[in-house]
Design a protein around this motif. Structure first.
Motif, PDB file in Angstrom:
ATOM      1  N   MET A 140      24.279  82.161 -64.204  1.00  0.00           N
ATOM      2  CA  MET A 140      24.020  83.504 -64.596  1.00  0.00           C
ATOM      3  C   MET A 140      25.290  84.341 -64.494  1.00  0.00           C
ATOM      4  SD  MET A 140      20.803  84.878 -64.839  1.00  0.00           S
ATOM      5  CE  MET A 140      20.267  86.303 -65.222  1.00  0.00           C
ATOM      6  N   ILE A 141      25.400  85.317 -65.397  1.00  0.00           N
ATOM      7  CA  ILE A 141      26.581  86.181 -65.428  1.00  0.00           C
ATOM      8  C   ILE A 141      26.298  87.402 -64.543  1.00  0.00           C
ATOM      9  CG2 ILE A 141      28.039  87.579 -66.896  1.00  0.00           C
ATOM     10  CD1 ILE A 141      27.349  85.761 -69.177  1.00  0.00           C
ATOM     11  N   SER A 142      27.259  87.702 -63.693  1.00  0.00           N
ATOM     12  CA  SER A 142      27.081  88.863 -62.818  1.00  0.00           C
ATOM     13  C   SER A 142      27.316  90.160 -63.599  1.00  0.00           C
ATOM     14  CB  SER A 142      28.024  88.767 -61.617  1.00  0.00           C
ATOM     15  OG  SER A 142      29.343  88.992 -62.047  1.00  0.00           O
ATOM     16  N   GLN A 143      26.856  91.244 -63.041  1.00  0.00           N
ATOM     17  CA  GLN A 143      26.978  92.543 -63.719  1.00  0.00           C
ATOM     18  C   GLN A 143      28.441  92.951 -63.869  1.00  0.00           C
ATOM     19  OE1 GLN A 143      24.619  95.342 -61.603  1.00  0.00           O
ATOM     20  NE2 GLN A 143      22.766  94.806 -62.717  1.00  0.00           N
ATOM     21  N   ARG A 144      29.240  92.548 -62.915  1.00  0.00           N
ATOM     22  CA  ARG A 144      30.658  92.886 -62.978  1.00  0.00           C
ATOM     23  C   ARG A 144      31.321  92.172 -64.134  1.00  0.00           C
ATOM     24  NH1 ARG A 144      34.034  91.513 -57.864  1.00  0.00           N
ATOM     25  NH2 ARG A 144      34.918  89.905 -59.127  1.00  0.00           N
ATOM     26  N   ASN A 145      30.990  90.970 -64.406  1.00  0.00           N
ATOM     27  CA  ASN A 145      31.546  90.219 -65.526  1.00  0.00           C
ATOM     28  C   ASN A 145      30.984  90.714 -66.852  1.00  0.00           C
ATOM     29  OD1 ASN A 145      33.108  88.698 -63.850  1.00  0.00           O
ATOM     30  ND2 ASN A 145      31.627  87.031 -63.680  1.00  0.00           N
ATOM     31  N   LEU A 146      29.759  91.162 -66.825  1.00  0.00           N
ATOM     32  CA  LEU A 146      29.138  91.699 -68.026  1.00  0.00           C
ATOM     33  C   LEU A 146      29.889  92.943 -68.523  1.00  0.00           C
ATOM     34  CD1 LEU A 146      26.785  91.340 -69.979  1.00  0.00           C
ATOM     35  CD2 LEU A 146      25.418  92.784 -68.475  1.00  0.00           C
ATOM     36  N   LEU A 147      30.421  93.688 -67.602  1.00  0.00           N
ATOM     37  CA  LEU A 147      31.191  94.879 -67.960  1.00  0.00           C
ATOM     38  C   LEU A 147      32.444  94.520 -68.758  1.00  0.00           C
ATOM     39  CD1 LEU A 147      31.147  97.936 -67.580  1.00  0.00           C
ATOM     40  CD2 LEU A 147      32.445  97.617 -65.489  1.00  0.00           C
ATOM     41  N   TRP A 148      33.050  93.385 -68.530  1.00  0.00           N
ATOM     42  CA  TRP A 148      34.226  92.942 -69.272  1.00  0.00           C
ATOM     43  C   TRP A 148      33.857  92.343 -70.627  1.00  0.00           C
ATOM     44  CZ3 TRP A 148      39.039  94.115 -68.094  1.00  0.00           C
ATOM     45  CH2 TRP A 148      39.310  94.536 -66.804  1.00  0.00           C
ATOM     46  N   LEU A 149      32.659  91.929 -70.797  1.00  0.00           N
ATOM     47  CA  LEU A 149      32.241  91.322 -72.060  1.00  0.00           C
ATOM     48  C   LEU A 149      32.130  92.350 -73.195  1.00  0.00           C
ATOM     49  CD1 LEU A 149      29.535  88.694 -71.033  1.00  0.00           C
ATOM     50  CD2 LEU A 149      31.827  88.301 -71.873  1.00  0.00           C
ATOM     51  N   VAL A 150      31.789  93.587 -72.903  1.00  0.00           N
ATOM     52  CA  VAL A 150      31.646  94.619 -73.953  1.00  0.00           C
ATOM     53  C   VAL A 150      32.993  94.885 -74.629  1.00  0.00           C
ATOM     54  CG1 VAL A 150      31.034  97.031 -74.385  1.00  0.00           C
ATOM     55  CG2 VAL A 150      29.606  95.637 -72.875  1.00  0.00           C
ATOM     56  N   PRO A 151      34.083  95.162 -73.921  1.00  0.00           N
ATOM     57  CA  PRO A 151      35.356  95.365 -74.623  1.00  0.00           C
ATOM     58  C   PRO A 151      35.843  94.100 -75.329  1.00  0.00           C
ATOM     59  CG  PRO A 151      35.532  96.179 -72.367  1.00  0.00           C
ATOM     60  CD  PRO A 151      34.202  95.493 -72.513  1.00  0.00           C
ATOM     61  N   LEU A 152      35.573  92.953 -74.727  1.00  0.00           N
ATOM     62  CA  LEU A 152      35.977  91.698 -75.348  1.00  0.00           C
ATOM     63  C   LEU A 152      35.228  91.472 -76.662  1.00  0.00           C
ATOM     64  CD1 LEU A 152      37.648  89.089 -75.093  1.00  0.00           C
ATOM     65  CD2 LEU A 152      35.692  88.060 -73.908  1.00  0.00           C
ATOM     66  N   ALA A 153      33.953  91.815 -76.708  1.00  0.00           N
ATOM     67  CA  ALA A 153      33.158  91.669 -77.933  1.00  0.00           C
ATOM     68  C   ALA A 153      33.658  92.632 -79.011  1.00  0.00           C
ATOM     69  CB  ALA A 153      31.683  91.911 -77.637  1.00  0.00           C
ATOM     70  N   LEU A 154      34.009  93.850 -78.625  1.00  0.00           N
ATOM     71  CA  LEU A 154      34.553  94.814 -79.589  1.00  0.00           C
ATOM     72  C   LEU A 154      35.877  94.322 -80.163  1.00  0.00           C
ATOM     73  CD1 LEU A 154      33.807  98.250 -77.876  1.00  0.00           C
ATOM     74  CD2 LEU A 154      32.760  97.330 -79.938  1.00  0.00           C
ATOM     75  N   LEU A 155      36.703  93.732 -79.328  1.00  0.00           N
ATOM     76  CA  LEU A 155      38.003  93.239 -79.782  1.00  0.00           C
ATOM     77  C   LEU A 155      37.854  92.042 -80.719  1.00  0.00           C
ATOM     78  CD1 LEU A 155      41.075  93.602 -79.455  1.00  0.00           C
ATOM     79  CD2 LEU A 155      40.969  91.993 -77.567  1.00  0.00           C
ATOM     80  N   VAL A 156      36.966  91.147 -80.416  1.00  0.00           N
ATOM     81  CA  VAL A 156      36.765  89.947 -81.228  1.00  0.00           C
ATOM     82  C   VAL A 156      36.137  90.316 -82.577  1.00  0.00           C
ATOM     83  CG1 VAL A 156      35.481  87.756 -81.351  1.00  0.00           C
ATOM     84  CG2 VAL A 156      36.662  88.393 -79.243  1.00  0.00           C
ATOM     85  N   THR A 157      35.232  91.269 -82.599  1.00  0.00           N
ATOM     86  CA  THR A 157      34.545  91.626 -83.847  1.00  0.00           C
ATOM     87  C   THR A 157      35.262  92.739 -84.630  1.00  0.00           C
ATOM     88  OG1 THR A 157      33.145  93.224 -82.691  1.00  0.00           O
ATOM     89  CG2 THR A 157      32.292  90.949 -82.937  1.00  0.00           C
ATOM     90  N   PHE A 158      36.432  93.172 -84.174  1.00  0.00           N
ATOM     91  CA  PHE A 158      37.176  94.256 -84.833  1.00  0.00           C
ATOM     92  C   PHE A 158      37.379  94.022 -86.325  1.00  0.00           C
ATOM     93  CE2 PHE A 158      41.302  96.097 -86.092  1.00  0.00           C
ATOM     94  CZ  PHE A 158      40.980  97.441 -85.993  1.00  0.00           C
ATOM     95  N   PRO A 159      37.782  92.851 -86.799  1.00  0.00           N
ATOM     96  CA  PRO A 159      37.959  92.671 -88.250  1.00  0.00           C
ATOM     97  C   PRO A 159      36.681  92.900 -89.050  1.00  0.00           C
ATOM     98  CG  PRO A 159      38.994  90.861 -87.067  1.00  0.00           C
ATOM     99  CD  PRO A 159      38.232  91.666 -86.059  1.00  0.00           C
TER     100      PRO A 159
END
Length: 192
Positions: free
Chosen positions: A1-20
């Protein structure tokens, strides 16, 4: 399971990956509509456009009040430092303090050159000498202390009436120079 602290880093990472994927629709949405005119950015900050009612301008020459210009209203003119006035009433003072009153329908006053131009139905009254002058255009230069009427003039005194093509007057010396074709009527006698 992913902790809440790691989940917070996933949002900016998802925005960066889907930018194009979302960059083009977002750019189209944020584009200004109707175009841009660069002239809007070139605002002239030096202009002063205004209208004033019941104005009074005093001129000082050699430490003494030399003229007082009053007008019903004034507004800025086409040239910098120029006022366009209506219903002008001016008092010009000679070196002894005697007043010559000048009225006109319209006028222009330049702040820098201290020159007054009076237009339409110009009437000059020298009450001390019991003289009146009528013309349609008059230039008054406060620096040189001269009055210049380039057009037809009519000078009326107690026992004389003089018509001329132009008039030059020195305020300090009180000397008149009437130009053009001069016609005078003095004490009932007519001279061409």
């Amino acid at each position: 399971m992913i902790s809440q602290r790691n989940l917070l880093w996933l949002v900016p990472l998802a925005l960066l990956v889907t930018f194009p994927l979302w960059r083009i629709p977002l750019a189209a949405f944020l584009t200004p509509r109707g175009g841009y005119d660069p002239a809007y950015a070139n605002v002239d900050t030096e202009t002063h456009n205004f209208t004033m009612d019941k104005i009074r301008v005093q001129q000082i020459h050699s430490g003494k009040k030399s003229a007082e210009i009053r007008a019903e209203n004034a507004r800025t003119g086409d040239k910098p430092d120029e006022y366009v006035m209506t219903k002008v009433d001016t008092d010009v003072f000679d070196q002894n303090g005697a007043i010559t009153n000048i009225t006109a329908d319209r006028g222009l006053y330049n702040i820098e050159t201290k020159q007054l131009t009076l237009i339409d139905n110009v009437v000059i009254n020298k009450t001390k000498d019991k003289q009146s002058l009528y013309t349609d255009l008059l230039y008054y230069d406060d620096e040189k202390r001269t009055v210049w009427c380039p057009g037809a003039t009519r000078l009326v005194a107690e026992d004389a009436e003089i018509h001329g093509g132009s008039l030059r007057y020195e305020v300090e010396t009180g000397q008149y120079e009437i130009g053009g074709r001069v016609r005078s009527v003095i004490e009932g006698f007519s001279r061409p």
